[in-house]
Write an enzyme that holds these catalytic residues in place. Structure first.
Site, mmCIF file in Angstrom:
data_model
loop_
_atom_site.group_PDB
_atom_site.id
_atom_site.type_symbol
_atom_site.label_atom_id
_atom_site.label_comp_id
_atom_site.label_asym_id
_atom_site.label_seq_id
_atom_site.Cartn_x
_atom_site.Cartn_y
_atom_site.Cartn_z
ATOM 1 N N ASP A 1 26.066 -9.022 -29.894
ATOM 2 C CA ASP A 1 26.407 -7.597 -29.780
ATOM 3 C C ASP A 1 27.267 -7.208 -30.968
ATOM 4 O OD1 ASP A 1 26.645 -4.996 -28.363
ATOM 5 O OD2 ASP A 1 28.764 -5.532 -28.321
ATOM 6 N N GLU B 1 20.259 -6.581 -31.336
ATOM 7 C CA GLU B 1 19.783 -5.210 -31.142
ATOM 8 C C GLU B 1 19.063 -4.705 -32.383
ATOM 9 O OE1 GLU B 1 22.597 -2.540 -28.355
ATOM 10 O OE2 GLU B 1 23.605 -3.551 -29.992
ATOM 11 N N CYS C 1 23.613 -8.006 -12.367
ATOM 12 C CA CYS C 1 22.630 -7.449 -11.432
ATOM 13 C C CYS C 1 21.609 -6.517 -12.086
ATOM 14 C CB CYS C 1 23.324 -6.731 -10.274
ATOM 15 S SG CYS C 1 23.984 -5.107 -10.710
ATOM 16 N N ASP D 1 31.978 -5.993 -24.585
ATOM 17 C CA ASP D 1 31.125 -6.527 -25.649
ATOM 18 C C ASP D 1 30.413 -7.804 -25.207
ATOM 19 O OD1 ASP D 1 31.827 -4.480 -27.364
ATOM 20 O OD2 ASP D 1 33.505 -5.591 -28.238
#
Ligand SMILES: [Zn+2]
Length: 245
Positions: A15, A105, A179, A205
């Site tokens: 990240d 990403e 979840c 983060d």
């Protein structure tokens, strides 16, 4: 050959953030030292100073050239620090022997670093925006390292026969890594993540890095490719290019 749990064991998520430049799903984080941060900012400020000086002088004159050379020297230091940081970070990430898959990403860094429109007042005067300029400077420095480190990770991973998976960026910071619940309210602050559905609490983060890792594994799993196969095809595809270079 590989189940999802096994894939998760050999994967890492990265990240990129404004506070912590690189946070990994395994808990490791990479940042400039405070001295480097201060020096980067100082050299950026000095560069701007000399650029303003250039603007006041006659283009091409010897005084203009002197200011230009000084501005260039400021950029050189900053470039060196960023490069050093990018090499160390990418080496540490790719060099981890238990990692075969790296999730990151898919950021459009070029468009993110595009110069923001100056605030104009009645088409003539410019409104002061000192705070924005300061925040923008910090962000610009980080974004340069994000892009550079990503490029270094790519070529080092290729060389090591590891796989990079670029995952879609939207909602990674709002999604719960435990979840999967996605909600704007999950992100309590810059630093804290707390899931409104299951109550899972973690550094924001770190949670995002774990979401990125899970997304990468998901993509990899749905494509149905095995790590060993990928390694072979990547080597075959890139060997001729290396030999001719
Ligand atoms: Zn949750």
């Amino acid at each position: 050959q590989y189940g999802k749990d096994e894939l998760l064991n050999i994967s890492v998520g990265i990240d990129r953030g404004v506070v912590t430049p690189f946070q990994l799903s395994d808990g490791r984080r990479f940042d400039y030292s405070q001295t480097q941060k201060d020096r980067l900012k100082a050299s950026e400020r000095r560069k701007k100073h000399y650029q303003r000086m250039m603007a006041r002088r006659i283009k091409g004159s010897s005084n203009w050239k002197k200011a230009k050379e000084k501005a260039r020297r400021c950029s050189r230091y900053a470039a060196y620090v960023r490069r050093d940081f990018a090499h160390k970070t990418s080496h540490a990430i790719v060099g981890n022997e238990s990692v075969e898959i790296i999730g990151i990403e898919d950021l459009k860094i070029k468009s993110m670093t595009a110069r923001p429109e100056p605030k104009k007042f009645e088409d003539e005067e410019f409104l002061p925006n000192g705070a924005n300029a300061k925040a923008g400077l910090n962000k610009a420095i980080l974004e340069k390292a994000w892009g550079l480190t990503e490029r270094f990770i790519e070529y080092k991973a290729q060389r090591a026969g590891k796989l990079i998976i670029k995952v879609p960026a939207p909602y990674t910071s709002q999604t719960c890594s435990r979840c999967g619940c996605q909600a704007k309210t999950n992100r309590k602050s810059q630093a804290l993540f707390r899931c409104t559905h299951c109550g899972f609490t973690q550094n924001a983060d770190r949670n995002a890095a774990e979401v990125i890792k899970a997304k990468a594994v998901e993509l990899f799993h749905s494509e149905g490719i095995k790590p060993k196969e990928v390694r072979r095809t990547m080597r075959l595809r890139h060997k001729p290019a290396c030999a001719s270079a």
